[in-house]
Scaffold this motif. Structure first.
Motif, mmCIF file in Angstrom:
data_model
loop_
_atom_site.group_PDB
_atom_site.id
_atom_site.type_symbol
_atom_site.label_atom_id
_atom_site.label_comp_id
_atom_site.label_asym_id
_atom_site.label_seq_id
_atom_site.Cartn_x
_atom_site.Cartn_y
_atom_site.Cartn_z
ATOM 1 N N TYR A 390 0.826 -1.206 0.000
ATOM 2 C CA TYR A 390 0.000 0.000 0.000
ATOM 3 C C TYR A 390 0.864 1.261 0.000
ATOM 4 O O TYR A 390 0.546 2.251 -0.670
ATOM 5 C CB TYR A 390 -0.902 0.026 1.227
ATOM 6 N N GLU A 391 1.936 1.233 0.774
ATOM 7 C CA GLU A 391 2.813 2.404 0.841
ATOM 8 C C GLU A 391 3.407 2.720 -0.527
ATOM 9 O O GLU A 391 3.476 3.884 -0.945
ATOM 10 C CB GLU A 391 3.921 2.187 1.870
ATOM 11 N N PHE A 420 -0.931 7.656 16.590
ATOM 12 C CA PHE A 420 -0.155 8.722 15.976
ATOM 13 C C PHE A 420 -0.336 8.681 14.463
ATOM 14 O O PHE A 420 -0.024 7.686 13.817
ATOM 15 C CB PHE A 420 1.317 8.574 16.357
ATOM 16 N N SER A 421 -0.823 9.765 13.916
ATOM 17 C CA SER A 421 -1.196 9.796 12.505
ATOM 18 C C SER A 421 0.003 9.849 11.582
ATOM 19 O O SER A 421 -0.102 9.474 10.419
ATOM 20 C CB SER A 421 -2.105 11.011 12.249
ATOM 21 N N GLY A 422 1.146 10.319 12.061
ATOM 22 C CA GLY A 422 2.274 10.577 11.191
ATOM 23 C C GLY A 422 3.368 9.530 11.185
ATOM 24 O O GLY A 422 4.389 9.721 10.542
ATOM 25 N N ARG A 427 0.953 3.948 10.050
ATOM 26 C CA ARG A 427 -0.332 4.548 9.675
ATOM 27 C C ARG A 427 -0.280 5.030 8.232
ATOM 28 O O ARG A 427 0.654 5.721 7.838
ATOM 29 C CB ARG A 427 -0.640 5.727 10.605
ATOM 30 N N LEU A 428 -1.279 4.652 7.454
ATOM 31 C CA LEU A 428 -1.424 5.109 6.084
ATOM 32 C C LEU A 428 -2.884 5.511 5.865
ATOM 33 O O LEU A 428 -3.782 4.929 6.479
ATOM 34 C CB LEU A 428 -1.066 3.994 5.095
ATOM 35 N N PRO A 429 -3.126 6.483 4.969
ATOM 36 C CA PRO A 429 -2.156 7.286 4.210
ATOM 37 C C PRO A 429 -1.746 8.579 4.901
ATOM 38 O O PRO A 429 -0.969 9.348 4.339
ATOM 39 C CB PRO A 429 -2.923 7.603 2.926
ATOM 40 N N SER A 430 -2.233 8.835 6.113
ATOM 41 C CA SER A 430 -2.023 10.146 6.734
ATOM 42 C C SER A 430 -0.562 10.476 7.006
ATOM 43 O O SER A 430 -0.212 11.637 7.192
ATOM 44 C CB SER A 430 -2.803 10.232 8.049
ATOM 45 N N SER A 431 0.303 9.467 7.033
ATOM 46 C CA SER A 431 1.705 9.720 7.351
ATOM 47 C C SER A 431 2.493 10.303 6.186
ATOM 48 O O SER A 431 3.631 10.755 6.375
ATOM 49 C CB SER A 431 2.369 8.418 7.817
ATOM 50 N N PHE A 432 1.926 10.308 4.980
ATOM 51 C CA PHE A 432 2.654 10.882 3.847
ATOM 52 C C PHE A 432 2.817 12.392 4.015
ATOM 53 O O PHE A 432 1.883 13.081 4.424
ATOM 54 C CB PHE A 432 1.924 10.589 2.536
ATOM 55 N N VAL A 433 4.001 12.875 3.705
ATOM 56 C CA VAL A 433 4.297 14.304 3.818
ATOM 57 C C VAL A 433 4.367 14.885 2.411
ATOM 58 O O VAL A 433 5.330 14.677 1.680
ATOM 59 C CB VAL A 433 5.616 14.553 4.576
ATOM 60 N N VAL A 470 -0.809 16.020 11.708
ATOM 61 C CA VAL A 470 -2.184 16.507 11.586
ATOM 62 C C VAL A 470 -2.142 18.009 11.315
ATOM 63 O O VAL A 470 -1.518 18.772 12.050
ATOM 64 C CB VAL A 470 -2.992 16.211 12.863
ATOM 65 N N ASP A 471 -2.804 18.434 10.253
ATOM 66 C CA ASP A 471 -2.803 19.847 9.874
ATOM 67 C C ASP A 471 -3.781 20.671 10.696
ATOM 68 O O ASP A 471 -3.503 21.815 11.046
ATOM 69 C CB ASP A 471 -3.159 19.989 8.385
ATOM 70 N N ILE A 472 -4.941 20.079 11.007
ATOM 71 C CA ILE A 472 -5.989 20.859 11.660
ATOM 72 C C ILE A 472 -7.020 19.888 12.240
ATOM 73 O O ILE A 472 -7.117 18.732 11.800
ATOM 74 C CB ILE A 472 -6.650 21.815 10.642
#
Length: 589
Positions: A390-391, A420-422, A427-433, A470-472
């Motif tokens: 998936y990554e 932890f989301s990052g 954790r996917l996909p939220s960890s992508f920068v 997390v942005d917001i």
């Protein structure tokens, strides 16, 4: 007509579903399933199979992109309605008409990315206790190769068959000659060692599974949740500041893709979206397959964007802008139930069809992920081999976005595991920068009697994932749709429902200024944000780092601003205000 043998289980299930008699003249006409079938790799034409409730023995009129299809393109076969479209046509809405009834409109994408789902007999439980596809895998082919040609070569070599594809990502789905997971894993190792193969994607998903589980136990005062994000103030601002009789700011239509299964068009929230929605150029439109109940995940997520006001439980943000809006398209689709791979295939199609905002109210954790208390996460987990695939697939997707569609934004839920989301390994996909991925956490009303701007007005929802990625944060609880107009819907809570608040707001911001880049949108969101959490001088403990901390540059470089170091809470009104202000300051406008 040639039928792909691997589409036969789908056709059989559709025929069974259509076999029971109905009083068609009274029953509502609803498209419940709309999916590619037949030859999924066909280049000239594409065939779609439809499961339709309320259909009588006569062939209905099928309208695609505003034009009625010729009868020879429509047929009933074994009780299944099949339509054929030319691949070189433009994607567009499709609906049925029969006996003065109109169906829900679905979005017919002709972009060609589609993967098939396993049936219950083609899924087995692996050593981690996770359901895994036995004979369906996907190959990400190295970019210097012709993907389809190479996939076919490898399929012949390993006695497999190419059954699905995501051409822009050079990814092709194979059905392997494997009867159990041991045989599959042996073939995965051999395929992964091929020079032309970048990665192998092993799908782990049930035949039917909610994309993101709700977090339960809503707070008592959830009726006030959206006040924490100035929802009504934002609607009022858009209506007052951007009416069409003002010529200082032009608004522009925006298309939003929502990766969900379906929407209940029998709910009053969605009942007026039937047929040709785009007859009114400025209204919000919804395109989706029909659900059989109003409390489903897709109906609730889509409702936050597009539910009719004061009708049946929910109230959609974009729907609230209809009196002055430019016309928003909300396309709800995930192609098939083939897990994460299907989510990506549908996202690729939607982006190619012009969607500028993609809502991903889903996410997964690797087996062994721990939460902020050190306890192991036991929901939405996948094995290491699946997470690795998936990554790689997600990396290809975001590289493609940056290269071909740099103006598209993906809004993703942080997750509901108190983790932890990052952490990219867990954790996917939220960890992508990447500038094009916005990650949204969830908060709830604190119950304290303070002004909405006060840091104490809202608190983090216990289940929400956290950290600097997390942005917001946005309100996590919402009322769902109902069957009865006067009935209040049940509360649904989770970051799945925080996400469309941000996605809808970004779409509204884009409608004001379509030239905004993802980086600029993030700046406006963060500059407009209200505070949440406690101040930790940029060194918070792991359990209290809700979002990336507000920094001086997001507060006019005021080093002494009280928000500095706090986490960010969505302010929908201020974000729209800043968007208009930034447009007014742009030379030449």
């Amino acid at each position: 007509m040639t039928v792909n043998p691997f589409a036969l289980p789908l056709i059989a299930s559709l025929a069974l579903a259509l076999s029971s008699p109905v009083t068609a003249s009274e029953a509502p006409l609803r498209i419940e399933l709309f999916q590619r079938c037949g030859d999924l790799l066909g280049q000239q034409t594409q065939t779609f199979c439809l499961q339709v409730s309320g259909l009588d023995d006569a062939t209905p009129q099928v309208t695609f992109a505003g034009t009625a299809l010729a009868p020879e393109r429509i047929e009933k076969q074994n009780g299944v309605l099949r339509i054929t479209l030319d691949s070189d046509a433009q994607s567009g809405p499709l609906w049925l008409e029969q006996d003065q009834r109109q169906s829900n409109p679905v979005w017919a994408s002709l972009r060609g990315s589609h993967v098939i789902a396993a049936t219950e007999n083609e899924i087995a439980e692996n050593m981690d206790g996770v359901s895994s596809y036995v004979d369906l895998i996907s190959l990400i082919i190295e970019e210097e190769y012709d993907g389809l040609e190479e996939a076919r070569r490898l399929a012949e070599k390993y006695d497999a068959q190419v059954v699905g594809q995501i051409p822009p990502l050079n990814t092709y789905q194979l059905r392997l000659p494997a009867k159990d997971l041991d045989a599959r894993d042996a073939l995965v190792l051999r395929l992964g060692s091929e020079l032309s193969v970048d990665a192998v994607v092993v799908e782990e998903s049930n035949a039917e599974e909610s994309i993101e589980a709700d977090a339960v136990t809503p707070p008592e005062a959830h009726d006030q949740e959206w006040a924490a994000n100035r929802f009504l103030d934002a609607v009022n601002f858009y209506q007052r500041r951007l009416p069409r009789d003002h010529d200082d700011v032009d608004t522009h239509p925006v298309r939003i893709g929502v990766i969900e299964r379906n929407v209940d068009f029998d709910a009053p929230d969605f009942a007026d979206y039937l047929g040709d929605c785009r007859m009114e150029a400025t209204r919000t439109c919804v395109y989706a397959k029909d659900a059989d109940a109003p409390d489903g995940h897709g109906t609730t997520v889509a409702g936050i964007l597009a539910a009719a006001w004061n009708e049946g439980g929910n109230s959609g943000f974009l729907r609230g802008l209809d009196s002055v809006g430019p016309g928003f398209d909300v396309i709800v689709d995930r192609g098939s139930d083939a897990g994460i791979t299907a989510n990506i295939a549908a996202s690729v199609n939607l982006v190619q069809d012009g969607a500028k905002v993609i809502n991903w109210s889903w996410g997964i954790h690797r087996v062994g992920t721990t939460d902020i208390n050190g306890d192991e996460v036991d929901s939405l987990i996948r094995s290491g081999i699946a997470m690795d695939g998936y990554e790689e697939l997600l990396e290809e997707f975001f590289l493609w976005l940056r290269r071909e569609h740099p103006d598209v934004v993906v809004v993703n839920s942080a997750g509901n595991a108190s983790s932890f989301s990052g952490r990219d390994e867990y954790r996917l996909p939220s960890s992508f920068v990447t500038d094009q991925l916005f990650v949204v956490g969830g908060h709830e009303r604190s119950g304290e009697d303070v002004a909405v701007e006060d840091v104490r007005y809202a608190i983090k929802r216990d289940a929400s994932n956290i950290d600097m990625r997390v942005d917001i944060t946005a309100a996590a609880c919402v009322r769902g749709s109902t069957v009865d107009e006067a009935k209040q819907g049940e509360a649904h809570c989770g970051t799945s429902y925080s996400t469309p608040l941000v996605a809808g707001l970004i779409a509204a911001m884009m409608s004001i200024d379509p030239t905004l880049t993802p980086a600029q949108l993030r700046i406006l969101l963060r500059r407009s944000a209200m505070p949440i959490g406690e101040e930790y001088d940029f060194e918070p403990t792991d359990a209290d780092d809700l979002t990336a901390p507000i920094i001086p540059s997001e507060r006019a470089n005021d080093l002494n601003h009280p928000d500095i170091g706090l986490s960010a809470r969505l302010d929908m009104y201020k974000a729209l205000d800043l968007t208009v202000q930034s447009l007014e300051r742009t030379p030449g406008t």
